[in-house]
Design a protein around this motif. Structure first.
Motif, PDB file in Angstrom:
ATOM      1  N   ARG A  47      -1.300   3.234  -1.603  1.00 25.26           N
ATOM      2  CA  ARG A  47      -0.946   3.452  -0.200  1.00 25.26           C
ATOM      3  C   ARG A  47       0.256   4.375  -0.049  1.00 25.26           C
ATOM      4  NH1 ARG A  47       0.478  -2.122  -0.750  1.00 25.26           N
ATOM      5  NH2 ARG A  47      -1.590  -2.584   0.040  1.00 25.26           N
ATOM      6  N   GLY A  70      -5.922   3.598  -0.431  1.00 29.78           N
ATOM      7  CA  GLY A  70      -4.601   3.146  -0.047  1.00 29.78           C
ATOM      8  C   GLY A  70      -4.451   1.645   0.059  1.00 29.78           C
ATOM      9  N   HIS A  71      -5.190   0.897  -0.756  1.00 32.54           N
ATOM     10  CA  HIS A  71      -5.135  -0.561  -0.650  1.00 32.54           C
ATOM     11  C   HIS A  71      -4.280  -1.212  -1.736  1.00 32.54           C
ATOM     12  CE1 HIS A  71      -8.080  -0.103  -3.811  1.00 32.54           C
ATOM     13  NE2 HIS A  71      -8.249  -1.410  -3.941  1.00 32.54           N
TER      14      HIS A  71
END
Length: 309
Positions: A47, A70-71
């Protein structure tokens, strides 16, 4: 040139070197089929690194479902195994919603794990990893390589003596499990996508055109806030061996922020590193994943209309 024929009755895999136009292609396909775009890039999971890794924009992500972008926080030592576990959940979700799964990215190891399976290495406890990393900083990579030569000579012979990341990884596995990394590699886990369940292409632009795009894109990223993004990451003072800290352009821009090199020197290092990476991607996919069909970008024009429904 005849348009590439794509079998839309199967999960679609779109690979290719960085800056080859994969994301735009995946977005077009997802828009026309109601599909879901699934990130298969080892850096775009973080992220903290939207701009410097050329992740899809917020506007692009709003057009169709995007997953596994983006996790993950930059402080996490994310692995191919962790990604496959996440991908299994996303794939099941896409199938339940009757959406076409479109895996797109440039990380050969992720695609190989997806289609060939993984070694069965268990998770490494944080205390083991931290102890090995501490020794790496205090004793140096040569000392760890010498120890690895004693407890896992096969891995030690295969690795370059100054490959800090892979030497540390191999030593962590031995210390955590009591078994050498090659032993675990022989006990593989089955692929998430067997060969009969996917259609795969590798987008292969002409090299000169690709390298020009890479250079232009890196400069555009700098103009769009990449330097500020890297400054925020550097302020966290994370372990330099973490994958996020080694994203293309990040180490050089951190050196610029520290006053060690000029902005243009940092930019040139970032551009050169990215070009070299693209070259390695061509080589890796050619030898490791020959089932991917190589396609010129111009051959994908009209590809959805001409594909099997």
């Amino acid at each position: 040139m005849q348009a590439y024929q794509l079998d839309l009755s199967k999960t679609v895999l779109i690979a290719g070197p960085t800056a080859s136009g994969k994301s735009a292609l995946a977005l077009e396909l997802a828009q026309k089929t109601g599909g879901v775009v699934i990130n298969t890039d080892s850096m775009q999971v973080y992220r903290d690194l939207r701009i410097i890794t050329a992740r899809p924009t917020v506007a692009e992500e709003a057009l169709v479902p995007h997953r596994l972008y983006g996790h993950v926080d930059a402080s996490v030592n994310f692995s191919a195994g962790a990604w496959v576990s996440d991908a299994a959940s996303v794939l099941a979700e896409a199938r339940a919603e009757k959406r076409l799964p479109i895996f797109i990215g440039g990380s050969g190891l992720y695609f190989k794990a997806l289609t060939r399976g993984l070694s069965a290495v268990p998770p490494i406890p944080a205390e083991v990893r931290d102890a090995v990393r501490a020794r790496l900083e205090s004793d140096g990579v040569e000392a760890l390589h010498a120890e690895l030569m004693r407890c896992d000579p096969v891995s030690a012979e295969r690795l370059k003596p100054r490959d800090r990341t892979r030497i540390a990884r191999a030593l962590e596995v031995v210390k955590a499990t009591g078994r050498a990394l090659p032993d675990w590699h022989r006990e593989g886990l089955p692929p998430l996508l067997p060969r009969s369940e996917f259609t795969a292409l590798f987008l292969a632009p002409e090299r000169d055109q690709l390298y020009a795009r890479i250079d232009a894109r890196f400069d555009a990223m700098l103009d769009s806030g990449a330097l500020e993004e890297v400054a925020a990451l550097a302020a966290r003072k994370l372990d330099s061996l973490l994958p996020a800290m080694k994203a293309h352009g990040v180490p050089a821009l951190i050196r610029y922020l520290r006053g060690e090199i000029t902005r243009e020197e940092a930019a040139e290092i970032g551009r050169a590193d990215t070009r070299h990476y693209a070259k390695r991607q061509f080589t890796w996919f050619r030898h490791q994943l020959p089932e991917f069909e190589w396609v010129k970008p111009q051959a994908t024009r009209g590809w959805v209309e001409g594909s099997v429904p």
